[in-house]
Structure formats: structure tokens, C-alpha cells
Motif scaffolding. Sequence first.
Motif, mmCIF file in Angstrom:
data_model
loop_
_atom_site.group_PDB
_atom_site.id
_atom_site.type_symbol
_atom_site.label_atom_id
_atom_site.label_comp_id
_atom_site.label_asym_id
_atom_site.label_seq_id
_atom_site.Cartn_x
_atom_site.Cartn_y
_atom_site.Cartn_z
ATOM 1 N N GLU A 198 0.757 -1.169 0.039
ATOM 2 C CA GLU A 198 -0.092 0.035 -0.161
ATOM 3 C C GLU A 198 0.767 1.420 0.106
ATOM 4 N N LEU A 199 0.148 2.278 -0.718
ATOM 5 C CA LEU A 199 0.950 3.598 -0.393
ATOM 6 C C LEU A 199 0.172 4.537 0.561
ATOM 7 N N ARG A 200 0.471 4.760 1.585
ATOM 8 C CA ARG A 200 -0.329 5.599 2.641
ATOM 9 C C ARG A 200 0.231 6.955 2.880
ATOM 10 N N LEU B 124 8.682 1.084 3.536
ATOM 11 C CA LEU B 124 9.481 2.438 3.371
ATOM 12 C C LEU B 124 8.824 3.403 4.216
ATOM 13 N N LEU B 125 9.390 4.117 5.134
ATOM 14 C CA LEU B 125 9.023 5.275 5.933
ATOM 15 C C LEU B 125 9.660 6.711 5.190
ATOM 16 N N VAL B 126 8.902 7.459 4.641
ATOM 17 C CA VAL B 126 9.564 8.676 4.058
ATOM 18 C C VAL B 126 8.839 9.862 4.771
ATOM 19 N N ASP B 127 9.967 10.609 5.418
ATOM 20 C CA ASP B 127 9.460 11.869 6.104
ATOM 21 C C ASP B 127 9.412 13.041 5.128
ATOM 22 N N GLU B 128 8.465 13.749 4.860
ATOM 23 C CA GLU B 128 8.539 14.860 3.990
ATOM 24 C C GLU B 128 9.437 14.924 3.083
ATOM 25 N N PRO B 129 9.103 14.083 2.077
ATOM 26 C CA PRO B 129 10.086 14.021 0.790
ATOM 27 C C PRO B 129 10.186 15.341 -0.103
ATOM 28 N N VAL B 130 9.223 16.156 -0.407
ATOM 29 C CA VAL B 130 9.107 17.271 -1.214
ATOM 30 C C VAL B 130 9.334 18.773 -0.511
ATOM 31 N N ALA B 131 9.743 18.433 0.809
ATOM 32 C CA ALA B 131 9.885 19.886 1.470
ATOM 33 C C ALA B 131 11.091 20.609 0.718
ATOM 34 N N GLY B 132 10.955 21.659 -0.019
ATOM 35 C CA GLY B 132 12.214 22.525 -0.295
ATOM 36 C C GLY B 132 12.276 22.100 -1.982
ATOM 37 N N MET B 133 11.348 21.303 -2.572
ATOM 38 C CA MET B 133 11.553 20.830 -4.094
ATOM 39 C C MET B 133 10.765 21.819 -4.884
ATOM 40 N N MET C 37 8.885 17.864 -7.520
ATOM 41 C CA MET C 37 7.587 17.215 -6.708
ATOM 42 C C MET C 37 6.998 16.276 -7.692
ATOM 43 N N GLU C 38 6.915 16.500 -8.990
ATOM 44 C CA GLU C 38 6.144 15.701 -9.924
ATOM 45 C C GLU C 38 6.876 14.590 -10.067
ATOM 46 N N ARG C 39 8.029 14.541 -10.274
ATOM 47 C CA ARG C 39 9.035 13.447 -10.658
ATOM 48 C C ARG C 39 9.043 12.462 -9.133
ATOM 49 N N THR C 40 8.890 13.018 -7.932
ATOM 50 C CA THR C 40 8.935 12.447 -6.616
ATOM 51 C C THR C 40 7.628 11.752 -6.523
ATOM 52 N N ALA C 41 6.564 12.263 -7.017
ATOM 53 C CA ALA C 41 5.246 11.726 -6.966
ATOM 54 C C ALA C 41 5.110 10.366 -7.814
ATOM 55 N N GLU C 42 5.875 10.604 -8.938
ATOM 56 C CA GLU C 42 5.865 9.341 -9.881
ATOM 57 C C GLU C 42 6.595 8.217 -9.387
ATOM 58 N N LEU C 43 7.775 8.730 -8.647
ATOM 59 C CA LEU C 43 8.898 7.677 -8.117
ATOM 60 C C LEU C 43 7.971 7.082 -6.971
ATOM 61 N N LEU C 44 7.199 7.589 -6.240
ATOM 62 C CA LEU C 44 6.685 6.882 -4.889
ATOM 63 C C LEU C 44 5.424 6.145 -5.215
ATOM 64 N N THR C 45 4.873 6.481 -6.169
ATOM 65 C CA THR C 45 3.585 5.861 -6.649
ATOM 66 C C THR C 45 4.145 4.576 -7.509
ATOM 67 N N LYS D 236 5.233 -2.824 -5.213
ATOM 68 C CA LYS D 236 6.459 -3.756 -4.922
ATOM 69 C C LYS D 236 6.763 -3.699 -3.330
ATOM 70 N N GLN D 237 6.580 -2.534 -2.656
ATOM 71 C CA GLN D 237 6.773 -2.369 -1.371
ATOM 72 C C GLN D 237 5.816 -1.399 -0.432
ATOM 73 N N SER D 238 5.633 -1.610 0.530
ATOM 74 C CA SER D 238 4.541 -0.684 1.236
ATOM 75 C C SER D 238 5.363 0.522 1.385
ATOM 76 N N VAL D 239 4.430 1.779 1.199
ATOM 77 C CA VAL D 239 5.317 2.944 1.392
ATOM 78 C C VAL D 239 4.263 3.910 2.511
ATOM 79 N N VAL D 240 4.880 4.459 3.209
ATOM 80 C CA VAL D 240 4.069 5.262 4.161
ATOM 81 C C VAL D 240 4.851 6.755 4.004
ATOM 82 N N VAL D 241 3.991 7.718 3.645
ATOM 83 C CA VAL D 241 4.578 8.941 3.343
ATOM 84 C C VAL D 241 4.052 10.012 4.437
ATOM 85 N N VAL D 242 4.838 10.639 5.331
ATOM 86 C CA VAL D 242 4.507 11.737 5.959
ATOM 87 C C VAL D 242 4.657 12.986 5.245
ATOM 88 N N GLU D 243 3.777 13.916 5.306
ATOM 89 C CA GLU D 243 3.870 15.143 4.319
ATOM 90 C C GLU D 243 2.731 16.195 4.730
#
Lengths: 397, 278
Positions: B58-60, B195-204, B209-217, B222-229
Amino acid sequence: MMTQVLSKSPLSKPSLSRSSPSSQFWLARPFGERATQIFLGVLLAALLLVTVLHTVVPQGSPLHVNAYTVNLFGKYLSYALLAVAVDLVWGYLGILSLGHGAFFAIGGYAMGMYLMRQIGDRGTYGHPELPDFMVFLSWDSLPWYWQGFDMAWFAFAMVLLAPGLLALVFGFLAFRSRVTGVYLSIITQALTFALMLAFFRNEMSFGGNNGLTDFREILGFNLRSNDTRLGLFLATGVALALSYILCRAIVSSKLGRVCVATRDAEARTRFIGYRVERFQLFVFVVSAMIAGLAGALYVPQVGIINPSEFSPLFSIEIVLWVALGGRATLYGAVIGAILVNYAKTIFTGVMPDAWLFALGAMFVLVTIFLPKGVAGLLRKRRRAATSDNAGTQEAIV
Amino acid sequence: MSLLQSLKARDRVFDFMAPDASPVDVRHGPILYMEDVTVTFDGFKAINNLNLTIDDGELRCIIGPNGAGKTTMMDIITGKTRPTEGSVWFGSRHNLLNMNEPEIASLGIGRKFQKPTVFEALSVFENLELAMAADKRILPTLTARMTGEIKDRIDEVLQTIGLVSLRYQPAGILSHGQKQWLEIGMLLMQRPRLLLVDEPVAGMTEQEMERTAELLTGLAGKQSVVVVEHDMGFVRSIARKVTVLHQGSVLAEGSMDQVSNDPNVVEVYLGADDEEAA
């Protein structure tokens, strides 16, 4: 411009893939590196040249290199070896050791003890076992830690093991407590100072402030003969070459990259799963052993070892050689050590009082004009020559 | 087994000391369960009766105002902070409360911190090489060789994070966004399950940001991803399911539309900050 660039492009391929880790056996890797090939080539040529100029060229000729100079070169090479040891921990691990003189001196004392025992009953007092200074101080038997030093293999093993053990204990305590940066530098400085004071005491039975001297022979060869001096010079050169290869192999391995990672971001390296303190300890011990070897090769060439080698000032001077030559290159350390000591020989001969000022001025000038040392200058020239084609290579890829 | 061999196998002398090598059990769906978790710092409840379940693959996204307990929640999962009460399970077999940080990391939970830290003097390729799951003791590291398999793995991750053309460049010259991707790549090298990802787009920038969104989705599945944003626009662009934390517990959970229409959420979070509500 373009044609010039294109004609060069095949050359640029290795310069691009150079940073890619190789699949070779780790000890074989340095032989594939251009800088190492050049270094070993120059060193070998220098050793050969000095040997030929000393033995083949007749004494009267202006090209003849006399025994005194060979001896002097041997001394420079042992300093160069010491500088390589310091560059390994400072350049690649980020540990500024201001106490490497201690490991150098301990290696030197181990060799000195062997040379003292070789004198046998030919000392001034003619005692079959005790060195002169012990007879003078009315000791009746050898201290336990002098046992075994009459055997060459034991003494030579101690040359590596004694500094290694000190580095192991010291490093274990320091790195486990995560002492780094300035604090570590100060502690290393304190270590060498404490050892200097200890070795000054007669009760330590290392000859007090006179140290160990009046050596006669090593492995049966007379230390005062010219051939022995040439042999020691060559042995130092070979030790430098081998240590350089070992250091390059460590630095170009994955372990070397972990070291650089530790130097730049220690917490992050820990976080991705490396036990940083163990890596630091490993490299620190290897470096201390190389420093010990340098000390052991130095002592028979200068004929004396005394506590002044422990002096904090000497340890700081080693760091200056490395900084001057260029940090984190290894060959820079060699260049720095030889340049500074050659300058020292000349200056102390011509104007002894001006030497410290000259050293200071040299350091200031290098810091301002060559922040990456002499090696930085060499690198810059090479990069200027290859940067154009590297750029096109990228565009093609 | 001969006596000598049995003596050598010291890790089996005490069975309870043997590392738990059993695979993560996700047959029941969720990869992470947090049940009734409470953390108290000097009487202040940073986490209050939190219940959270993340499904495998899941991507949460987790959102919430400052002090809602997002970072503390991450700390609990990675073993940095111990909860006062409650239970945390990874799959249905591993109790994370009985494990320390390295054990949890080797189980396959990777965490990316807010501020990117990469090894600037090393190349992008070497950064990934060091991060790879491998024997990380001294001698194996000294004698490690670059095999085709490792190279393929690094190439694969380079593709994923879009830094193929910069592989031999020192990481120090990368832009802020590229460093963030490299760091995500370094996590991927360890083949994490979660994967726990803390504020990945701060300062981008917008494009980053678009690239990061593509990357995370792309990673989800393949793996579960938890994004705090904090960035609501970004959360809207990637989230399938959003959890809103408030004062240490779950306030609302559901799709972005559901959540943003929830009156409680509007009151405590979206209403509190006009800019983000807009």
C-alpha cells in the motif's frame, strides 16, 4: 576545438569508468591505477638511480652519490612511509592524529632494543647481556620486556605488534566512546606527550633521555659500512612501495569507500548498517603498524632513538608534511615528506635559525596558494587535460 | 552432527538467542499493525491510543498538524522510541517491540529522514553500492568485489530514481531534489518491505515534486510506502488512502475526498490553515 576533442575521445573512457568499483581481487586493484603505476615507477627508478650512482659511478665523479647522501635519502624515505600512515587515517578516515610520532617511536624503540642486544659483550662495560646504560645504572638483570629482543624475528614482529597493540587499545577506547574531531586530536597529542615523559624516566629502562645508541650491526651486517647503508636505503624504499600498495588497496576497496563515507557523514554510515567504530579501529591499527615500520627503518639509519621522537612537535610536523603534499592522495604525503625534509636539511645547513620561519612560511604559502597541496596542483593539470573530452563523452552517452 | 560441529554452531546453543530469520508473514494482508499504542513523555501523551494498519504494497499518506505525533509514530516503528502501552507487529509474526533498531532495519523497514544526507565525496553509483544489503563486517567489506549481479541491481535502482546519467558524478554536485531521490534509492538498495518517508518534497521545485510523486507511486505495489507530508497538493496527487493524525490518535481515514470533507478534519486541520485548505 571539436576535432581536437573527438580525436582524444578514446582516452577519456578510462577516466570516466575510473570511479566505478572493480571486480578484481582487492590486493591486485592498485596495479591497475594510473597514479599508482606512476608512483611505483618513479620510486623504483629513484632507487635504481641512487644505487647505480653510488656503486658504479667512481668516487671522484660529480655524479657520484656518497654514503652520507644515501643515508640521508633513506631517512627521507622512512619519513615518507610515516607520512603515508598519517595520510591513511587523516585523508581517508578524517581522523587528524597528532600523535603518530608515538607509533613511529615505539617501532623505533623495538628496533633499537634489538640493535642493543646485538652489541652483546662488546659494550664499554663488557657485560654479556646488559646494555651499557643498564650496567651504569647498576641493574643486575634484564627487565622481562627486554627478553626475546636478541632474536631478530621476535624484534621485527614487535616492530609491528607493539604500535599495533597500543593503537588497538587506544583506538578501541576512543572510537567506542565516539570521540572524534578536535577532541580525538587532542587526546592523541596527550598520548604521545605522556609517552615522551614516561620514556624520559630512567626507571623505564629504555635509556632515559639518552635513548638507545652506539649500535653496531643489524642481522650481522656492520651498520657503519656503506653497503649496509645502501641496503637499508633500499629496504626502506621497498617497504614504502609495499605499504603504498597496501594502503591503495585498502583505499580503493569498498572498505575505503566506507571510510570516506564515515569521514563525511558518520551518523549516516552507521545508519545504513556499518559498525563505524570497527572500521575506524581497523584502519587506525594498520596505520600505526606502518608508522612503527617506518620508525624501525629510521633508527638503524640515524643510529639513535631517544624520547624526542615522542615530542608532540614532531607529530604536528608530520601532519604539516601531509598537508603540504596534499591530503587524501597518499603520493602527496610522500612528496610532502621528502620536500619538507630536503628543505630542512638545506636550511639547517645554511641558516639554522631560519628553519622554523621557513617551515611556517611554506605552510602559509601552501595553504593560501595550493589548498590541496602539491598533489592538488598535479591533479589540476591532469584534469585540465582530460576535462574537455570527459564532457563530450558524457554528451555522447 | 559431530561434537565439534555442534560446538562450533554457537548460535544454536541457546535457541532463544538465535535471530528470528522467519520471513515476514503477510498472509492476512496487513504488513504493519499498531494497536492501542500510547507514548507518554513526562505525562504528555505524544501518541494516544493509536490504531493503524498498513496493507502489504500500500501507499499511505499521513497528514496532521504539527505535534500530531507523526514523527513519534515513525520512531516507534523503527524502534527508536518505545511505547508506554500497546503493541506493534510487522506482518503477523514479528513483534517490533522486542527488537532493536538494527534488527528492525534488517527485517526490511527503511526510513528516510527529512534532511537528505548522502556521501558527497562518493559517486552516485558508490553511494548506492555502500547502501546495498550485504555482509557489512570489516573483512567481507575489504575483499568485496563488484559482480554483475550487484551492478544490475544498482542499475535497476538508478533507473527507478532517474539518475542513470549522473551515476559517476560525485553526489555532492546533485541538486536538493536529486539528493532526496538518491537517498530513496539508497533505501531501495536494502530491499525494504516497508518504506517510511518523512516529508519528501520539502524544498522541492514543482517539477521535482512531480518526479517524486511518480517515483513513490511507482514503488507502491512492490513495497509498502508510508509518506508523512505537509504539502496538501502533493498528498492529493499521490494518495489513495490518507490517515489524519491529531493529538496522537487517528482522526479520520479514507480517500483524500472523504477526509477533506470530514467536518472534524476541516475543523482541526484544514480550517486551522487557510493556505493549505485552499
